[in-house]
Design a protein around this motif. Structure first.
Motif, mmCIF file in Angstrom:
data_model
loop_
_atom_site.group_PDB
_atom_site.id
_atom_site.type_symbol
_atom_site.label_atom_id
_atom_site.label_comp_id
_atom_site.label_asym_id
_atom_site.label_seq_id
_atom_site.Cartn_x
_atom_site.Cartn_y
_atom_site.Cartn_z
ATOM 1 N N ASN A 183 -9.951 8.708 -2.837
ATOM 2 C CA ASN A 183 -11.341 8.452 -2.470
ATOM 3 C C ASN A 183 -11.564 6.951 -2.355
ATOM 4 O OD1 ASN A 183 -12.306 11.303 -2.688
ATOM 5 N ND2 ASN A 183 -11.721 11.013 -4.827
ATOM 6 N N TYR A 184 -10.855 6.380 -1.399
ATOM 7 C CA TYR A 184 -10.863 4.918 -1.318
ATOM 8 C C TYR A 184 -12.182 4.399 -0.763
ATOM 9 C CZ TYR A 184 -9.603 0.154 -0.259
ATOM 10 O OH TYR A 184 -9.582 -1.206 -0.211
ATOM 11 N N VAL A 185 -12.661 3.324 -1.355
ATOM 12 C CA VAL A 185 -13.844 2.615 -0.880
ATOM 13 C C VAL A 185 -13.408 1.213 -0.462
ATOM 14 C CG1 VAL A 185 -16.119 1.715 -1.468
ATOM 15 C CG2 VAL A 185 -15.356 3.908 -2.415
ATOM 16 N N PRO A 186 -13.600 0.833 0.802
ATOM 17 C CA PRO A 186 -13.185 -0.504 1.239
ATOM 18 C C PRO A 186 -13.747 -1.591 0.331
ATOM 19 C CG PRO A 186 -13.843 0.822 3.118
ATOM 20 C CD PRO A 186 -14.205 1.607 1.893
ATOM 21 N N GLY A 187 -12.886 -2.527 -0.023
ATOM 22 C CA GLY A 187 -13.300 -3.629 -0.868
ATOM 23 C C GLY A 187 -12.931 -3.452 -2.327
ATOM 24 N N LEU A 224 0.859 -1.166 0.000
ATOM 25 C CA LEU A 224 0.000 0.000 0.000
ATOM 26 C C LEU A 224 0.902 1.225 0.000
ATOM 27 C CD1 LEU A 224 -2.803 1.305 0.240
ATOM 28 C CD2 LEU A 224 -2.570 1.145 2.729
ATOM 29 N N PRO A 225 0.898 2.018 -1.069
ATOM 30 C CA PRO A 225 1.792 3.175 -1.125
ATOM 31 C C PRO A 225 1.480 4.184 -0.022
ATOM 32 C CG PRO A 225 0.893 2.654 -3.302
ATOM 33 C CD PRO A 225 0.121 1.840 -2.306
ATOM 34 N N SER A 226 2.506 4.858 0.463
ATOM 35 C CA SER A 226 2.315 5.913 1.461
ATOM 36 C C SER A 226 1.658 7.115 0.781
ATOM 37 C CB SER A 226 3.660 6.318 2.064
ATOM 38 O OG SER A 226 4.185 5.264 2.819
ATOM 39 N N PRO A 227 0.813 7.848 1.488
ATOM 40 C CA PRO A 227 0.554 7.780 2.931
ATOM 41 C C PRO A 227 -0.532 6.792 3.324
ATOM 42 C CG PRO A 227 -0.605 9.631 2.001
ATOM 43 C CD PRO A 227 0.146 9.014 0.865
ATOM 44 N N GLY A 228 -1.034 5.977 2.404
ATOM 45 C CA GLY A 228 -2.073 5.021 2.730
ATOM 46 C C GLY A 228 -3.452 5.504 2.322
ATOM 47 N N VAL A 229 -4.468 4.980 2.983
ATOM 48 C CA VAL A 229 -5.847 5.317 2.631
ATOM 49 C C VAL A 229 -6.632 5.710 3.872
ATOM 50 C CG1 VAL A 229 -5.902 3.805 0.608
ATOM 51 C CG2 VAL A 229 -6.561 2.895 2.840
ATOM 52 N N GLN A 230 -7.734 6.426 3.657
ATOM 53 C CA GLN A 230 -8.678 6.771 4.713
ATOM 54 C C GLN A 230 -10.077 6.451 4.229
ATOM 55 O OE1 GLN A 230 -8.370 10.798 6.102
ATOM 56 N NE2 GLN A 230 -6.138 10.720 6.383
ATOM 57 N N PHE A 231 -10.937 6.084 5.170
ATOM 58 C CA PHE A 231 -12.325 5.821 4.804
ATOM 59 C C PHE A 231 -13.197 5.857 6.057
ATOM 60 C CE2 PHE A 231 -9.917 1.888 5.167
ATOM 61 C CZ PHE A 231 -10.594 1.207 6.161
#
Length: 365
Positions: free
Chosen positions: A122-126, A80-87
């Motif tokens: 704009n990450y969506v889990p899954g 997972l590239p930095s800085p990562g994801v938020q959701f």
């Protein structure tokens, strides 16, 4: 006659599953988040000042390959590239808490592009892109921690979504990266060898905790901890200090520092770890006559810091100070444990002939 065959199997070619198996043979079958020198790799944290939102930091991991509930020897390497994801996590009910799991899950990679990134902004889990994703296993309101419905996964954290709450706090997140059964730190821990004259501490700088460091000068193996390197096997050191009769003897001091009142010393090189010393000593002193008298005691210093003073005795004749003292020797500082004779206004004299001490030195846990 002999049989000649290509390097890899009878076909002379291999697919992705073959390669994963080959890597497992080389690196071992441990799976989990690769810590390396980054303790926050793929760590799940609460996003402050937001709604019920969490972040997953960048990092890498080996995700175990599982089929029909059976864990195979191969694993998927994901990054997972930095800085990562938020959701955001879904809100709980107004009356009961809910427990969710944040996981990494992988599937057979059917993407034909050489590389594809997760949509970080704009990450969506899954979102599987390609073949793996960060996902959330949503629990049941008022229920226990849910089970993971997929195969080939790693659990990163357990998140408690409190009833009626609109935010997630640090206290609501339980880090499970290295405490979940079947998950470990698969960081490659190749031994580091010191150069001649190089300290273990210098060689251990920048290597991952748990790495081995071989001291060329000492012919000894160390392990890198969170803050320093310590030997794998402890070698207690015993240093004996017997005194002999001097020509004039040493006088006590009303301010035992430096060489004033110094009567015995145990000295040696520094070590890249804290040490504990158990000092047992006896110190004979005498009154030189002439109406001298006063208080007297023994002071024990380590690295210039006072460790212990024996009970003071008032006398005009003489006597013996004895004791057993636990002292500390800080890491990266030379061994310097010193016994001083305190005498009020320097009135008494040290008798070297019948004084001695023994220091047992071990690494501190």
């Amino acid at each position: 006659m002999g049989i000649r065959a290509p390097l890899f199997g009878p076909r002379g070619e291999y697919d992705a599953s073959d390669f994963r198996g080959l890597v497992a043979d080389l690196r071992g079958q441990s799976a989990g988040v690769i810590r390396g020198t980054n303790p926050d790799a793929l760590r799940v944290t609460a996003v402050s000042g937001s709604s019920a939102r969490v972040a997953v930091a960048g990092g890498r991991a080996w995700v175990p390959l599982t089929r029909a509930g059976v864990r195979e020897r191969a694993a998927y390497l994901v990054e997972l590239p930095s800085p990562g994801v938020q959701f955001n996590v879904a809100p709980s009910s107004a009356t009961t808490d809910r427990v969710d799991l944040v996981v990494i899950r992988a599937a057979e990679d059917t993407d034909t592009t050489p590389y594809a990134e997760l949509p970080l902004a704009n990450y969506v889990p899954g979102s599987m892109a390609p073949g793996w994703c960060v996902d959330v296993v949503k629990g049941v309101d008022g229920g226990p921690s849910p089970s993971v419905p997929w195969e080939s996964y790693l659990i990163l954290a357990r998140v408690r979504v409190r009833r009626g709450a609109t935010t997630v706090t640090a206290a609501d997140i339980e880090d499970l990266r290295w405490s979940t059964p079947g998950q470990s730190d698969p960081t490659v821990l190749a031994p580091v060898r010191t150069a001649p004259g190089q300290t273990v501490g210098a060689a251990a700088t920048g290597v991952a905790p748990g790495a081995l460091v071989y001291s060329t000068d000492e012919d000894r193996m160390y392990v890198r901890g969170q803050s320093d390197a310590r030997p794998l096997t402890y070698r207690p050191t015993v240093i004996t200090y017997p005194t002999s009769k001097g020509a004039t003897g040493w006088w006590s001091s009303g301010n035992p520092t430096g060489w004033d009142g110094r009567v015995m010393a145990w000295e040696g090189p520094a070590a890249p770890y804290d040490r504990l010393g158990m000092l047992t000593f006896q110190m004979r002193w005498q009154a030189p006559g002439g109406g001298r008298e006063g208080w007297t005691s023994a002071w024990i210093f380590s690295a210039g810091s006072l460790q212990w003073e024996t009970m003071r005795v008032y006398s005009n004749v003489g006597g013996v100070h004895t004791g057993t003292v636990m002292c500390t020797v800080p890491k990266d500082k030379p061994l310097s444990v010193v016994a001083h004779l305190y005498g009020q206004n320097g009135w008494c004299q040290f008798d070297e002939w019948q004084s001695a001490g023994q220091l047992l030195l071990v690494p501190a846990e």
